[in-house]
Design a protein around this motif. Structure first.
Motif, mmCIF file in Angstrom:
data_model
loop_
_atom_site.group_PDB
_atom_site.id
_atom_site.type_symbol
_atom_site.label_atom_id
_atom_site.label_comp_id
_atom_site.label_asym_id
_atom_site.label_seq_id
_atom_site.Cartn_x
_atom_site.Cartn_y
_atom_site.Cartn_z
ATOM 1 N N ALA A 1 16.342 -10.646 -4.074
ATOM 2 C CA ALA A 1 15.129 -10.318 -2.873
ATOM 3 C C ALA A 1 15.319 -11.453 -1.596
ATOM 4 O O ALA A 1 15.779 -12.600 -1.690
ATOM 5 N N SER A 2 15.222 -10.625 -0.615
ATOM 6 C CA SER A 2 15.022 -11.865 1.034
ATOM 7 C C SER A 2 14.061 -13.429 0.496
ATOM 8 O O SER A 2 14.794 -14.445 0.942
ATOM 9 N N CYS A 3 13.221 -13.430 -0.162
ATOM 10 C CA CYS A 3 12.571 -14.546 -0.199
ATOM 11 C C CYS A 3 12.762 -15.240 -1.606
ATOM 12 O O CYS A 3 12.603 -16.409 -1.599
ATOM 13 N N SER A 4 14.020 -14.923 -2.623
ATOM 14 C CA SER A 4 14.282 -15.076 -3.937
ATOM 15 C C SER A 4 15.682 -16.339 -3.360
ATOM 16 O O SER A 4 15.598 -16.936 -2.378
ATOM 17 N N GLY A 5 15.999 -17.686 -4.778
ATOM 18 C CA GLY A 5 16.597 -18.379 -4.425
ATOM 19 C C GLY A 5 17.989 -18.327 -4.840
ATOM 20 O O GLY A 5 19.381 -18.543 -4.799
ATOM 21 N N ALA B 1 15.202 -9.070 4.928
ATOM 22 C CA ALA B 1 14.100 -8.908 5.299
ATOM 23 C C ALA B 1 13.791 -7.989 6.440
ATOM 24 O O ALA B 1 12.416 -7.456 5.938
ATOM 25 N N ASP B 2 14.064 -7.816 6.584
ATOM 26 C CA ASP B 2 13.842 -6.276 7.655
ATOM 27 C C ASP B 2 14.109 -4.823 7.060
ATOM 28 O O ASP B 2 14.633 -4.725 6.368
ATOM 29 N N LEU B 3 12.907 -4.205 7.154
ATOM 30 C CA LEU B 3 12.530 -3.205 6.250
ATOM 31 C C LEU B 3 13.952 -2.127 6.261
ATOM 32 O O LEU B 3 14.130 -1.191 5.356
ATOM 33 N N THR B 4 13.737 -1.387 7.593
ATOM 34 C CA THR B 4 15.252 -0.842 8.265
ATOM 35 C C THR B 4 16.380 -1.126 7.451
ATOM 36 O O THR B 4 17.246 -0.384 6.509
ATOM 37 N N THR B 5 17.018 -2.517 7.428
ATOM 38 C CA THR B 5 18.162 -2.544 6.931
ATOM 39 C C THR B 5 17.939 -2.716 5.546
ATOM 40 O O THR B 5 19.844 -2.689 4.520
ATOM 41 N N ALA B 6 16.909 -3.891 4.871
ATOM 42 C CA ALA B 6 16.897 -3.105 3.455
ATOM 43 C C ALA B 6 16.936 -2.171 2.617
ATOM 44 O O ALA B 6 17.561 -1.795 1.475
ATOM 45 N N GLU B 7 16.411 -1.281 3.574
ATOM 46 C CA GLU B 7 16.380 0.416 2.727
ATOM 47 C C GLU B 7 17.813 1.119 2.657
ATOM 48 O O GLU B 7 18.735 1.569 1.422
ATOM 49 N N ASP C 1 6.139 -9.936 3.571
ATOM 50 C CA ASP C 1 7.871 -9.068 4.236
ATOM 51 C C ASP C 1 8.778 -8.957 3.235
ATOM 52 O O ASP C 1 9.392 -8.004 3.196
ATOM 53 N N CYS C 2 8.347 -9.918 2.044
ATOM 54 C CA CYS C 2 9.745 -10.050 0.962
ATOM 55 C C CYS C 2 9.832 -8.973 0.153
ATOM 56 O O CYS C 2 10.357 -8.036 -0.006
ATOM 57 N N ARG C 3 8.114 -8.596 -0.594
ATOM 58 C CA ARG C 3 7.984 -7.263 -0.879
ATOM 59 C C ARG C 3 7.747 -6.030 -0.734
ATOM 60 O O ARG C 3 8.389 -4.980 -1.481
ATOM 61 N N ARG C 4 7.884 -6.216 0.767
ATOM 62 C CA ARG C 4 8.296 -4.901 0.937
ATOM 63 C C ARG C 4 9.645 -4.831 1.683
ATOM 64 O O ARG C 4 10.076 -3.625 1.188
ATOM 65 N N ALA C 5 10.233 -5.596 1.757
ATOM 66 C CA ALA C 5 11.859 -5.640 1.359
ATOM 67 C C ALA C 5 12.112 -4.901 0.269
ATOM 68 O O ALA C 5 13.165 -4.200 0.211
ATOM 69 N N ALA C 6 11.891 -5.972 -0.405
ATOM 70 C CA ALA C 6 12.490 -5.756 -1.503
ATOM 71 C C ALA C 6 12.051 -3.664 -2.278
ATOM 72 O O ALA C 6 12.718 -2.905 -2.740
ATOM 73 N N LEU C 7 10.175 -3.447 -1.978
ATOM 74 C CA LEU C 7 10.237 -2.268 -2.255
ATOM 75 C C LEU C 7 10.965 -1.025 -1.078
ATOM 76 O O LEU C 7 11.549 0.184 -1.751
ATOM 77 N N SER C 8 11.277 -1.272 0.170
ATOM 78 C CA SER C 8 12.264 -0.729 1.039
ATOM 79 C C SER C 8 13.555 0.043 0.093
ATOM 80 O O SER C 8 13.882 0.197 -0.213
ATOM 81 N N ALA D 1 8.000 -9.100 -10.967
ATOM 82 C CA ALA D 1 8.551 -9.229 -9.419
ATOM 83 C C ALA D 1 7.788 -7.862 -9.017
ATOM 84 O O ALA D 1 7.452 -7.142 -9.587
ATOM 85 N N ALA D 2 9.494 -7.037 -9.326
ATOM 86 C CA ALA D 2 9.236 -5.903 -9.071
ATOM 87 C C ALA D 2 8.888 -4.807 -8.926
ATOM 88 O O ALA D 2 7.667 -4.041 -9.153
ATOM 89 N N ILE D 3 8.676 -5.237 -10.902
ATOM 90 C CA ILE D 3 7.656 -4.058 -11.375
ATOM 91 C C ILE D 3 6.031 -3.729 -10.977
ATOM 92 O O ILE D 3 5.904 -2.851 -10.914
#
Length: 171
Positions: free
Chosen positions: A27-31, A38-44, A82-89, A113-115
């Motif tokens: 995830a984009s906000c992880s360590g 974090a960009d939705l299109t790029t993450a997908e 933004d982090c959650r939505r990017a991970a979902l994408s 987390a993701a679940i």
């Protein structure tokens, strides 16, 4: 080096089933140093690319179509939208690409987390993301079952589509 097509064939012949887990960007906000965008299109797009790589690896090991490939998305803070939505994408792209290649999609993650993110999206934004076929959740509650708590309210994964890691960090 022990994970080879020969080893996989041997385990299948012995009657074992495999849970192939694939680890890539987190995830984009992880360590973690390797992060998805974090960009939705790029993450997908990244999710699709990781699925393609996972399928190539699975095929090289003799894990064929119809098998479930699990994406290992480690713990992250789901509060930042933004982090959650990017991970979902990302996971939506992962699932779409696996389905296109006739594999089933799975997600392994901490239940918090993701679940939880997937469950919330399935209930609140139905159809906005492609849901995985199976979930594998880590929740160290010591119970050998697939029951969840209020973090998973959807019935999306009620028909033998859950795995529960109920003990963690054992020595």
């Amino acid at each position: 080096p022990e994970l080879t097509a020969s080893w996989v064939r041997t385990q299948y012949k012995r009657g074992w089933h495999l849970l192939p887990a694939y680890v890539g960007p987190q995830a984009s906000c992880s360590g973690y140093p390797d992060k998805m965008s974090a960009d939705l299109t790029t993450a997908e797009q990244q999710g699709r690319a990781q699925a393609d790589a996972a399928v190539a690896a699975a095929q090289g090991l003799g894990i064929g179509k119809g098998s479930t490939l699990y994406y290992d998305l480690e713990d992250y803070d789901i509060a930042p939208d933004d982090c959650r939505r990017a991970a979902l994408s990302f996971l939506s792209g992962w699932t779409d690409a696996l389905h296109a290649k006739h594999y089933r999609s799975g997600v392994y993650s901490n239940i918090a987390a993701a679940i939880t993110s997937l469950d919330y999206a399935d209930r609140r934004d139905e159809g906005a993301y492609t849901m995985p076929d199976d979930i594998w959740f880590a929740w160290a509650n010591g119970r050998a079952d697939t029951r969840t708590d209020d973090r998973v309210q959807s019935d999306e994964w009620d028909d033998h589509e859950r795995i529960h890691q109920y003990r963690t960090d054992l020595t």
